[in-house]
Design an enzyme around this catalytic site. Structure first.
Site, PDB file in Angstrom:
ATOM      1  N   ARG A  10      -4.681  14.562  -6.301  1.00 29.10           N
ATOM      2  CA  ARG A  10      -4.921  13.289  -7.051  1.00 29.10           C
ATOM      3  C   ARG A  10      -4.332  12.413  -6.138  1.00 29.10           C
ATOM      4  NH1 ARG A  10      -2.470   8.724  -8.604  1.00 29.10           N
ATOM      5  NH2 ARG A  10      -0.586   9.522  -9.009  1.00 29.10           N
ATOM      6  N   ASP A  11      -3.087  11.886  -5.938  1.00 30.02           N
ATOM      7  CA  ASP A  11      -2.459  10.643  -5.447  1.00 30.02           C
ATOM      8  C   ASP A  11      -3.004  10.479  -3.920  1.00 30.02           C
ATOM      9  OD1 ASP A  11      -1.186   8.225  -5.542  1.00 30.02           O
ATOM     10  OD2 ASP A  11       0.853   9.117  -5.268  1.00 30.02           O
ATOM     11  N   HIS A 203       9.105  10.159  -7.578  1.00 33.94           N
ATOM     12  CA  HIS A 203       7.917   9.934  -7.024  1.00 33.94           C
ATOM     13  C   HIS A 203       8.241   9.412  -5.749  1.00 33.94           C
ATOM     14  CE1 HIS A 203       3.631  10.179  -6.545  1.00 33.94           C
ATOM     15  NE2 HIS A 203       3.774   8.702  -6.013  1.00 33.94           N
ATOM     16  N   HIS A 205       7.519   7.461  -1.794  1.00 34.94           N
ATOM     17  CA  HIS A 205       6.603   7.479  -0.665  1.00 34.94           C
ATOM     18  C   HIS A 205       7.663   7.277   0.609  1.00 34.94           C
ATOM     19  CE1 HIS A 205       2.605   6.414  -2.325  1.00 34.94           C
ATOM     20  NE2 HIS A 205       3.185   6.865  -3.500  1.00 34.94           N
ATOM     21  N   CYS A 236      -0.179   3.235   1.246  1.00 34.87           N
ATOM     22  CA  CYS A 236       0.265   1.928   0.393  1.00 34.87           C
ATOM     23  C   CYS A 236      -0.892   1.047   0.886  1.00 34.87           C
ATOM     24  CB  CYS A 236       1.808   1.747   1.193  1.00 34.87           C
ATOM     25  SG  CYS A 236       2.410   0.156   0.619  1.00 34.87           S
ATOM     26  N   ASN A 245       2.846   9.340   0.636  1.00 36.06           N
ATOM     27  CA  ASN A 245       3.775   9.907  -0.347  1.00 36.06           C
ATOM     28  C   ASN A 245       4.458  10.815   0.534  1.00 36.06           C
ATOM     29  OD1 ASN A 245       2.733  10.278  -3.230  1.00 36.06           O
ATOM     30  ND2 ASN A 245       0.844  10.050  -2.224  1.00 36.06           N
TER      31      ASN A 245
END
Lengths: 303, 303
Positions: A10-11, A203, A205, A236, A245
Site C-alpha cells: 500500500r504505502d 511508522h 521513514h 516523501c 519508508n
C-alpha cells in the site's frame, strides 16, 4: 518479541509512477504472506482518480491467498472506501489523519475537525461490522509545512480515537522528521495515556537516515509494533531523492542481530526484496539488499 | 558534548576512482576546518602505488590552512609513513591494524603478530617525537571473512596499545557489521578496561543502514567521540553498491536534534556536502543532502 507490519503493497506502491500489474501485486502479497508478518497492509480503498496506482484494490483483495495468522489490513480514507473494504473482507482497517492542520488540509483536503468527525463515524460503522480499526496519526513527529508538532496534539487525538473504539494507534513519521529522544518521549507519554489494550505502532521513514535509530529508541521505550516497507519503498513528496519508508528487511535484520524475535524470516524476505527492482522498474533504497546480512562472509583474497 | 572527527579526506577519498586534484583536496580540508570539527584526518602517508588517490599527502599537508583548535591527523601504515607524517607536521597520527587475523593479512599483508610489533615500534617512535598516536582497530565488530570477532580479541589489543602509549583507541566497524547492543556492550567493556585518560572513538559504516542506530547506542553507553565522512564517502569493497562511512552530516544532524552539542555547525557542513558530487564525480549517499534538515519547512500546496 515484536510485531512487524508490512505496508509496502500500500504505502510503497501507491506512489510508484509505473502501474504494477494486479497479478504482480497479488504475487507480492502472497510472497510476503510466507515471511511471517503479523500484518500486511494490502491496498487502499481510495478513488482511482486520487491514487491510480491502487485502482485495483478489490481485485487484489479478492485474489490474494489468505494465510492463517496473518492480518490483512487496508487503508480506508472515508466511509465509502470503508464499505468497499468491508465488502472485500479486510481483517482490519487503517484510518488516517494528520496531527498537523496544514498537512491534513494538504493531504486529505479537510480540516482536522472534519477529519476527526469522519474518523469517528467510520469507527462507529466498523464497530457495527465487527471489524477492528487502527488509527494512524500522520506528521506525529513534525510537519513539512509547520515544523514541530506539539506532542499534546498527538496525545489529544490518540486519546480521542482510543476512547472511540480504535483497536490501535499508529504514530507516523510521515516525512522522516522524528529523532530518537523525541520518539522515546512520545512513546512513553502515549503508553502512559492509553489503556494497555490499545497497542501503539511506529511508522517510520528513513528520509534523514534515522529510521533504525528511531526504531531502536522506540523499542528501548517499550514499543513493540513497527511498520516497514520492503526495500524501503515509498517516499516523501517534499524531499525528492530522499528514501522512503523504513525498510522492513533492515528493521528485521537489526532486531535479528539484537536477538529480538520479529516473527519474520529474513531469507524469504530478501528474495522478495531482490525481486523489487524489476517490479517497480527502479532501484530500491535497501542497503541490506546491496550488502547482504552481516554474517554473509566472503572468501579472503588470494586464497 | 561529543567530538566529531571528519575522516572523509582520507577514508573517503582513498577509494575514489577519479583522482581528486591536490587543490581540491586542500580546499575541502580548508572548508571542513571552518565547520567546528575536533579533528580532521587529512590524508594517509602510504605508498603512492598502494593508494594512488592519496599520492599527494605531503603537498596536501603543506598547503592546508591550520585552524587553531583543530587537530590535523594523518593515517600512517608503517615507520616510513610515520617519518613522512612527522616531517609534514601532523598534530596526531592514526595507526591501524585489524582485530581479525584474516582481514589483517588481506588488508595489511602482515600477520597480526607482525602488525602488533610494528605498531609498538611506531608508538615508541612517536613518543620520542612527542606526537600523540591513536590506534584504530579494524573489524572490531565483525570480519567480512571470519564473521564474528571475539570481544576479548578487541579488548586484548586495546589494552596492549593503551599500555604502550596510545593516546586513544578507535573501534572500527570496517564493513558495517556492528549492531546496537553489540556496540553498547563493547563500549562498556572497553570503558571499564581502559584508563579514563585513553578516550574511545567509534568509527562506523552505514553498510547495512545501522550507522545512526549504532551511534545512538554508543552514546547511550557513554562514548563521546565519533568518526564520520562527509556525504557518507568511503565504502566497503566486499559489498558493491553499499554505502560508505557514517555520514558526518547525518551524525551531526541526529545529535543536534537530540540537543547533544557536537561542536560542528550544520549549515557550513551542508555546503561542503553539496559540493561533493562535483568533487568526486558521482552521487554521494547522503540522505540529509537530498532531504535537508528536519525543520526545513516547505510551502503548503495551493497557498
Amino acid at each position: 518479541m515484536i510485531e512487524i507490519n508490512e505496508v509496502g503493497p500500500r504505502d510503497g506502491l501507491q506512489i510508484e509512477p509505473a502501474f504494477v500489474a494486479t497479478d504482480d501485486k497479488v504475487a507480492l502479497v502472497d510472497a510476503l504472506s510466507d515471511c511471517g508478518f503479523a500484518r500486511i497492509e494490502v491496498t487502499s480503498f481510495t478513488s482511482a482518480r486520487a491514487i491510480p496506482a491502487l485502482a485495483d484494490a478489490e481485485a487484489v483483495m479478492q485474489r490474494i491467498r489468505r494465510r492463517p495468522g496473518v492480518v490483512y489490513t487496508c487503508l480506508v480514507p472515508n466511509l465509502r472506501g470503508m464499505e468497499r473494504a468491508l465488502d472485500s473482507g479486510a481483517d482490519e482497517l487503517n484510518l488516517v489523519m494528520s496531527a498537523s492542520e496544514t498537512h491534513n488540509q494538504a493531504n486529505l483536503r479537510m480540516t482536522r475537525e472534519q477529519s476527526t468527525a469522519q474518523l469517528l463515524a467510520m469507527l462507529e460503522r466498523a464497530g457495527q461490522a465487527g471489524v477492528p480499526c487502527n488509527v494512524s496519526l500522520s506528521t506525529a513527529f513534525g510537519c513539512p509545512f509547520e515544523g514541530d508538532i506539539a506532542p499534546s496534539e498527538v496525545e489529544r487525538l490518540a486519546r480521542l480515537f482510543a476512547g472511540a473504539g480504535a483497536a490501535g494507534i499508529t504514530l507516523c513519521d510521515t516525512t522522516g522528521m522524528a529523532y530518537p529522544t523525541q520518539v522515546a518521549d512520545l512513546a512513553a507519554s502515549l503508553a502512559a495515556l492509553l489503556p494497555a489494550s490499545i497497542p501503539l505502532t511506529l511508522h517510520l521513514h528513513n528520509t534523514r537516515g534515522m529510521a533504525l535509530a528511531n526504531a531502536l529508541a522506540a523499542w528501548q521505550a517499550g514499543m513493540r509494533r513497527f511498520d516497514g516497507a520492503v526495500g524501503g519503498l515509498g517516499g516523501c513528496p517534499y524531499a525528492p531523492g530522499a528514501s522512503g519508508n523504513a525498510s522492513t528487511e533492515e528493521l528485521v535484520h537489526m532486531f535479528d542481530c539484537m536477538g529480538v524475535d520479529t516473527g519474520v524470516s529474513l531469507a524469504p524476505l530478501m528474495e522478495v526484496v531482490a525481486a523489487l527492482p524489476r517490479l517497480v522498474a527502479r532501484e530500491v533504497p535497501s542497503q541490506l539488499l546491496a550488502a547482504g546480512p552481516r554474517l554473509r562472509t566472503h572468501p579472503a583474497p588470494g586464497r
